[in-house]
Design an enzyme around this catalytic site. Structure first.
Site, mmCIF file in Angstrom:
data_model
loop_
_atom_site.group_PDB
_atom_site.id
_atom_site.type_symbol
_atom_site.label_atom_id
_atom_site.label_comp_id
_atom_site.label_asym_id
_atom_site.label_seq_id
_atom_site.Cartn_x
_atom_site.Cartn_y
_atom_site.Cartn_z
ATOM 1 N N LYS A 1 0.908 -1.197 -0.167
ATOM 2 C CA LYS A 1 -0.023 0.062 0.095
ATOM 3 C C LYS A 1 0.778 1.349 0.105
ATOM 4 O O LYS A 1 1.919 1.471 0.655
ATOM 5 C CB LYS A 1 -0.768 -0.011 1.256
ATOM 6 N N ARG B 1 -9.649 -11.879 2.491
ATOM 7 C CA ARG B 1 -10.464 -13.068 1.822
ATOM 8 C C ARG B 1 -9.860 -14.450 2.079
ATOM 9 O O ARG B 1 -10.633 -15.530 2.037
ATOM 10 C CB ARG B 1 -11.101 -12.506 0.660
#
Ligand code: BES
Ligand code: ZN
Ligand code: ZN
Length: 489
Positions: free
Chosen positions: A266, A340
């Site tokens: 990020k 996920r």
């Protein structure tokens, strides 16, 4: 936390009180004017809907008393949420003005007095919260006193006791969210979750990497490999003791103690706040603990997969293929879509047990924040009545959830050539929906399931109005309300 809120009978002026005088509208005070000192009883209501005004600042019986009147109509927020926010703001004002207590007179016989009392208590305990463990100078907490004009009924006593339990759980979740990632990592968080759940009477086990290996939890292990802080899975269970269980509710929460993004790193600005990426795990354990403490007549199971998503020569990479608990293989196209991967294993474990209801909570996608903003969480569900019960719980608590579609054609985006699925959906379009469809692949056919993407209210610093910066414990109150609804259905 209890010390921030007190319920007493009558109002005795004490030096440096801020008295908050509630009015439903221009004509309807929520307190009994006969029972207050004349100077306060004569305080006028604000002229405008939703308004507030200082109405007294002088000595009464030798004590300096400030009073402010507020109108609860013309709300920005739904119903009792508005009162809660008014209490939070009054606490802040009392602190600024260096006052010593916040006192709120309430007429017990006033229609809806119980729900007003509950909102005041929530405002006091949630608004009085401060995360000061790492501050060298700690501020004195300011007490909020609810001044009833008659003895409380048994009903009111029960509501206050329950609200005390639930708000304390919210603040426990906030403590976990606010703790910095150099002190909160998978093992330390696992210990804290264990303590919290055991104190509520739950039985808890912590899976280490060997156990995760044995149980084929390849998703959790892949994401966890990049950090020297090894992953954990915390599993907790509660069986009601004094009542027969109506049903089993299993809660699963994303617990990424810090999300750097991994090799799909990020940008620095986007890393700020990624300590909140464990909010889902904190929320489900706080909610499960509150449900157990309240002794609600349902069986609760909670799963918290915990990892730090980081980089190192061991870290998982783009194009890696990961075999998850169910055997389904996943080609990694972005290491930042890590939540996920954890949930795939945890949801598979949970779904194998075929609970009556399965709910996961996750700060899963930036797309949910783009779609619904910082205050609102997305709900996806496989069962219309469970979804409706969730939205009913949400409207009771004032925590805002909005239903989003599990639009099956978008599952196309998850196709891969060398593995069963890819982990990103390839484009940013519909990112929250695609993530929900990804999770659905690990849910058994016919399972009643809700996925709550709380990336906005759970994962952002500045949300939910004046309640305070940092972790919100978002979802705890609504999950408890949902458990109540399910156990009464
Ligand atoms: N933890 C983030 C999601 C997030 C973003 C939470 C902003 C709170 C605020 C999650 O792990 C993530 O980075 N998701 C990616 C997925 C993408 C690579 C498919 C995203 O949303 O960009
Ligand atoms: Zn991520
Ligand atoms: Zn994440």
């Amino acid at each position: 936390m209890d010390s921030m809120f007190e319920m007493i009978e009558g109002y005795d002026p004490s030096d440096k009180d801020l008295v908050l005088l509630l009015h439903l509208d221009a004509e309807t005070p929520c307190y009994d004017t006969e029972r207050l000192p004349a100077a306060l009883a004569n305080c006028p209501a604000p002229e405008d809907a939703g308004g507030k005004r200082w109405c007294h600042a002088a000595a009464i019986d030798g004590a300096f008393i400030a009073a402010m009147s507020v109108r609860l109509d013309g709300a920005d927020y739904p119903s009792s949420e508005n009162l809660k926010q008014a209490v939070v703001k009054a606490l802040a004002t009392a602190k600024e003005e260096k006052l010593a207590r916040l006192c709120i007179p309430l007429d017990n016989s006033f229609p809806g007095a119980e729900s007003l009392a509950k909102a005041i208590q929530e405002g006091a305990i949630l608004g009085g919260y401060a995360f000061d463990s790492f501050l060298s100078k700690k501020a004195e907490p300011l007490k909020c006193v609810l001044c009833l004009q008659a003895p409380p009924t048994a009903d009111l006593e029960k509501i206050i006791a329950e609200t005390g339990t639930v708000t304390a759980a919210v603040n426990q979740a906030r403590d976990l969210c606010n703790e910095p990632p150099n002190s909160l990592y998978p093992e330390s968080m696992a210990q804290k979750l264990k303590t919290m759940a055991e104190q509520a009477g739950m039985s808890v086990s912590i899976w280490d990497t060997d156990k995760l290996e044995q149980e084929r939890c390849g998703g959790i292990l892949a994401v966890g490999r990049g950090s020297s802080q090894k992953p954990r899975l915390v599993v907790a269970e509660y069986q009601p003791k004094d009542a027969t269980s109506c049903c089993t509710l299993t809660l699963v929460g994303k617990g990424v103690t810090f999300d750097t993004g991994g090799y799909s790193l990020k940008p620095s600005e986007s890393q700020v706040g990624m300590k909140y990426d464990m909010a889902g795990a904190a929320t489900v354990f706080a909610a499960a603990s509150a449900i157990a403490s309240l002794g609600l007549p349902l069986t609760i199971k909670a799963y918290a997969p915990l990892v730090e998503n980081n980089v190192s020569s061991n870290a998982y990479k783009v194009n890696d293929i990961v075999t998850t608990r169910s055997g389904t293989t996943v080609e990694i196209l972005n290491t930042d879509a890590e939540g996920r991967m954890l949930l795939a294993d945890a949801l598979a474990l949970a779904s194998e047990e075929k609970p009556d209801y399965l709910v996961d909570v996750a700060t899963l996608t930036g797309a949910a924040v783009v779609g619904l903003g910082e205050d609102i969480a997305a709900v996806y569900g496989t069962d219309a009545s469970l979804t409706a019960q969730m939205l009913e719980a949400s409207s009771e608590t004032g925590e805002f959830f909005w239903e989003m579609p599990l639009y099956a054609p978008y599952a196309e985006k998850l196709k891969a050539t060398v593995a069963d699925v890819n982990n990103t959906g390839k484009t940013r379009m519909g990112g929250s929906i695609v993530a929900a469809l990804f999770l659905k692949k690990w849910i058994n056919e016919g399972q009643k399931w809700l996925h709550l993407d709380v990336a906005g209210p759970g994962g952002k610093e500045d949300t939910l109005g004046p309640i305070g910066k940092g972790g919100k414990g978002f979802g705890v109150r609504t999950l408890v309300a949902l458990a109540k609804i399910l156990s009464q259905a």
